[in-house]
Design a protein around this motif. Structure first.
Motif, PDB file in Angstrom:
ATOM      1  N   THR A  55     -10.427  -1.126   5.196  1.00 43.99           N
ATOM      2  CA  THR A  55      -9.937  -2.026   4.156  1.00 43.99           C
ATOM      3  C   THR A  55      -8.893  -2.973   4.752  1.00 43.99           C
ATOM      4  N   PHE A  56      -8.484  -3.957   3.965  1.00 44.51           N
ATOM      5  CA  PHE A  56      -7.478  -4.914   4.438  1.00 44.51           C
ATOM      6  C   PHE A  56      -6.184  -4.198   4.791  1.00 44.51           C
ATOM      7  N   VAL A  57      -5.760  -3.259   3.949  1.00 41.37           N
ATOM      8  CA  VAL A  57      -4.520  -2.522   4.204  1.00 41.37           C
ATOM      9  C   VAL A  57      -4.653  -1.677   5.471  1.00 41.37           C
ATOM     10  N   ALA A  58      -5.795  -0.969   5.615  1.00 38.92           N
ATOM     11  CA  ALA A  58      -6.005  -0.119   6.790  1.00 38.92           C
ATOM     12  C   ALA A  58      -5.998  -0.944   8.076  1.00 38.92           C
ATOM     13  N   ILE A  59      -6.644  -2.075   8.054  1.00 36.02           N
ATOM     14  CA  ILE A  59      -6.700  -2.934   9.240  1.00 36.02           C
ATOM     15  C   ILE A  59      -5.316  -3.479   9.577  1.00 36.02           C
ATOM     16  N   THR A  60      -4.551  -3.862   8.561  1.00 40.13           N
ATOM     17  CA  THR A  60      -3.194  -4.380   8.800  1.00 40.13           C
ATOM     18  C   THR A  60      -2.308  -3.324   9.448  1.00 40.13           C
ATOM     19  N   VAL A  61      -2.340  -2.100   8.916  1.00 44.93           N
ATOM     20  CA  VAL A  61      -1.555  -1.010   9.491  1.00 44.93           C
ATOM     21  C   VAL A  61      -2.011  -0.717  10.921  1.00 44.93           C
ATOM     22  N   LEU A  80      -5.830   8.714   5.935  1.00 50.63           N
ATOM     23  CA  LEU A  80      -4.878   8.271   4.917  1.00 50.63           C
ATOM     24  C   LEU A  80      -5.591   7.969   3.598  1.00 50.63           C
ATOM     25  N   GLY A  81      -6.876   7.581   3.703  1.00 45.31           N
ATOM     26  CA  GLY A  81      -7.649   7.290   2.500  1.00 45.31           C
ATOM     27  C   GLY A  81      -7.870   8.498   1.610  1.00 45.31           C
ATOM     28  N   ASN A  82      -7.734   9.701   2.173  1.00 46.35           N
ATOM     29  CA  ASN A  82      -7.838  10.918   1.357  1.00 46.35           C
ATOM     30  C   ASN A  82      -6.661  11.069   0.408  1.00 46.35           C
ATOM     31  N   ALA A 110      -5.993   2.823  -1.022  1.00 47.95           N
ATOM     32  CA  ALA A 110      -5.987   1.516  -0.354  1.00 47.95           C
ATOM     33  C   ALA A 110      -6.513   1.603   1.076  1.00 47.95           C
ATOM     34  N   PHE A 111      -6.537   2.827   1.657  1.00 51.66           N
ATOM     35  CA  PHE A 111      -7.023   3.020   3.026  1.00 51.66           C
ATOM     36  C   PHE A 111      -8.473   3.511   3.067  1.00 51.66           C
ATOM     37  N   ALA A 112      -9.100   3.734   1.940  1.00 49.63           N
ATOM     38  CA  ALA A 112     -10.412   4.385   1.867  1.00 49.63           C
ATOM     39  C   ALA A 112     -11.423   3.732   2.800  1.00 49.63           C
ATOM     40  N   GLY A 113     -12.098   4.562   3.596  1.00 47.28           N
ATOM     41  CA  GLY A 113     -13.114   4.066   4.528  1.00 47.28           C
ATOM     42  C   GLY A 113     -12.567   3.659   5.880  1.00 47.28           C
ATOM     43  N   GLY A 114     -11.255   3.434   5.956  1.00 47.10           N
ATOM     44  CA  GLY A 114     -10.627   3.085   7.230  1.00 47.10           C
ATOM     45  C   GLY A 114     -10.791   1.642   7.648  1.00 47.10           C
TER      46      GLY A 114
END
Length: 475
Positions: free
Chosen positions: A125-131, A113-115, A119-123
């Motif tokens: 991030t706060f947003v990525a972890i929440t999702v 999704l970071g591509n 907000a998801f870059a690196g997998g």
């Protein structure tokens, strides 16, 4: 009637194997191999990995046939061959590897999704972890509705996620550039100055990772309609998925320079297809990744819950893990598993490279039960257990098992000491579950050999903790 509805056909068991193996790793093969080597080194690496894993698949097949009384899969073989504590470590290691693999899936979802969304870059991030946390618990409550229902969803998703891989391979095959492939064959322009041995070694852990799941049918052997289907499903899944992985690795070398493949962001298959057909190829594969990884997460959530449940049934884990709900789902095991997955997902926030770290840790952790299974294959082939009616097959199976043992030992060497020590850091506190289970049964904790083994685990854990504290070991 409820028990009957839980039985899996050969097709469903094969889908469990394929669904477990075709998950995250296959979409990242081009980039990892591109960083390490060219087609020549890749051919050698896959020859080693394919041979070793095929032998391991044959060991699983032989054990399913020779010891049909053992229906808990991986850890039960270790216990039968090497004793209670070793059996526990195998169960705990396999469970832990499955948990870390599930964490890796969510990190890959984030990087994919970071591509498209920074907000998801690196997998991690706060947003990525929440999702990721929302996704983990959504699957959790779906699985609580029943293993059979989840297995049906896995069967459908397994078919769906193969489609984008096949389409990508056909597109790259159609655009095959022989001259580009020849230029890349030994590494091409910009190849790092390292030996062929080092090139092959640097690919070994991802080959282990993409083969994880080969034992999917064995783990669920108690649900098989026919016991012989377990071994057949293992071989069918292995052959099919190996062909896919080899093609995914090799075809990008015929469409772009190796140095450019090495720079592709994860999932690197998306970038490889983009180079052939344009932007839509990256979007297409990224959607396929999301479907594939979510399907693999479902398959591994089933396995994660099954392993400690089966261990509790054989009294190798605390009895609480054996509890089931009205849908025959190991409810305590599932809750504990997903709590741990959630905690590890949160911990990735502080990792400098969560993607590759989780992949490598998953590979090393899973190698331990694989080694013990191969070792048990050697034991029963040597003493003839189960070979009374087919004595002529003993020598063949003994050779297969020894090759599987040697292969897994080589993989430990390729992994390096860092990851072996980090596994000990997790195994030492995990042994508290073993103490709990033994105390419930009022049994002696260790015999003499097991005390030595426990001592080695503790020493490794202390060294690992010191390394983490001082910064000599970094996640």
């Amino acid at each position: 009637m409820a028990e009957k509805s839980q039985k899996f056909s050969l097709m469903a068991l094969t889908a469990m194997v394929v669904g477990s193996m075709v998950g995250a790793g296959i979409f990242n093969l081009p980039g990892r191999f591109g960083q390490a080597t060219g087609p020549f080194g890749a051919i050698i690496a896959w020859s080693i990995a394919g041979t070793g894993m095929y032998m391991l698949a044959r060991v699983f097949q032989a054990l399913a046939e020779r010891r049909p009384d053992i229906d808990s899969g991986v850890f039960a073989y270790a216990k039968a061959g090497f004793g209670d504590y070793t059996g526990f470590l195998s169960a705990f290691g396999y469970w832990l590897g499955s948990i870390l693999g599930n964490v890796f899936y969510w990190v890959l979802i984030g990087t994919t999704l970071g591509n498209f969304f920074p907000a998801f870059a690196g997998g991690n991030t706060f947003v990525a972890i929440t999702v990721s946390l929302i996704g983990i618990w959504a699957f959790h409550f779906m699985i609580l509705r029943g293993v059979q229902e989840a297995a049906f969803v896995n069967f459908v998703v397994t078919i769906a996620k193969i489609v984008p891989i096949i389409v990508a391979l056909l597109m790259m095959l159609f655009a095959f550039n022989y001259q580009q492939f020849a230029e890349n064959f030994f590494g091409g322009v910009g190849m790092p100055d390292k030996s062929l041995f080092a090139q092959v070694r640097d690919t070994m852990l991802i080959t282990v990772f993409v083969f994880i799941g080969i034992e999917g049918a064995s783990v669920y052997s108690r649900y098989a309609k026919t016991r012989a289907d377990v071994g057949t499903a293992t071989i069918l899944g292995f052959v099919g998925v190996t062909g896919l992985m080899l093609a995914v690795t090799m075809l990008p070398y015929a469409n772009m320079p190796r140095a450019e493949i090495a720079e592709l962001s994860n999932p690197s298959l998306a970038g490889a297809l983009e180079a052939v057909v344009g932007r839509w190829g990256k979007v297409f594969i990224s959607i396929g990744v999301l479907v594939s990884v979510l399907g693999a997460f479902l398959a591994w959530s089933l396995i994660c819950a099954e392993v400690p449940h089966a261990a509790a049934q054989s009294r190798d884990m605390p009895s609480a893990f054996g509890r089931e709900n009205s849908n025959k789902v190991p409810v305590v095991s599932l809750w504990v598993t997903n709590i741990l997955v959630s905690l590890f997902v949160v911990s990735t926030y502080w990792s400098s490279d969560a993607f590759w770290f989780m992949l490598d840790m998953t590979s090393v952790t899973t190698l331990i039960p694989y080694l013990l299974v191969a070792g048990y294959g050697v034991i029963i082939a040597r003493n003839g257990t189960g070979y009374e009616d087919v004595p002529g097959e003993r020598r063949r199976d003994l050779i297969f098992a020894w090759i599987a043992v040697i292969y897994t030992l080589i993989m430990f060497v390729a992994a390096g000491l860092k990851y072996v020590i980090l596994v000990a850091v997790l195994f030492a506190p995990g042994t508290l579950l073993y103490f709990w289970a033994r105390n419930e049964q009022k049994l002696q904790y260790f015999n003499h050999k097991e005390r030595v083994l426990f001592g080695l685990v503790v020493v490794g854990a202390v060294i690992g903790l010191i390394g983490l504290i001082t910064g000599h070991i970094t996640p």
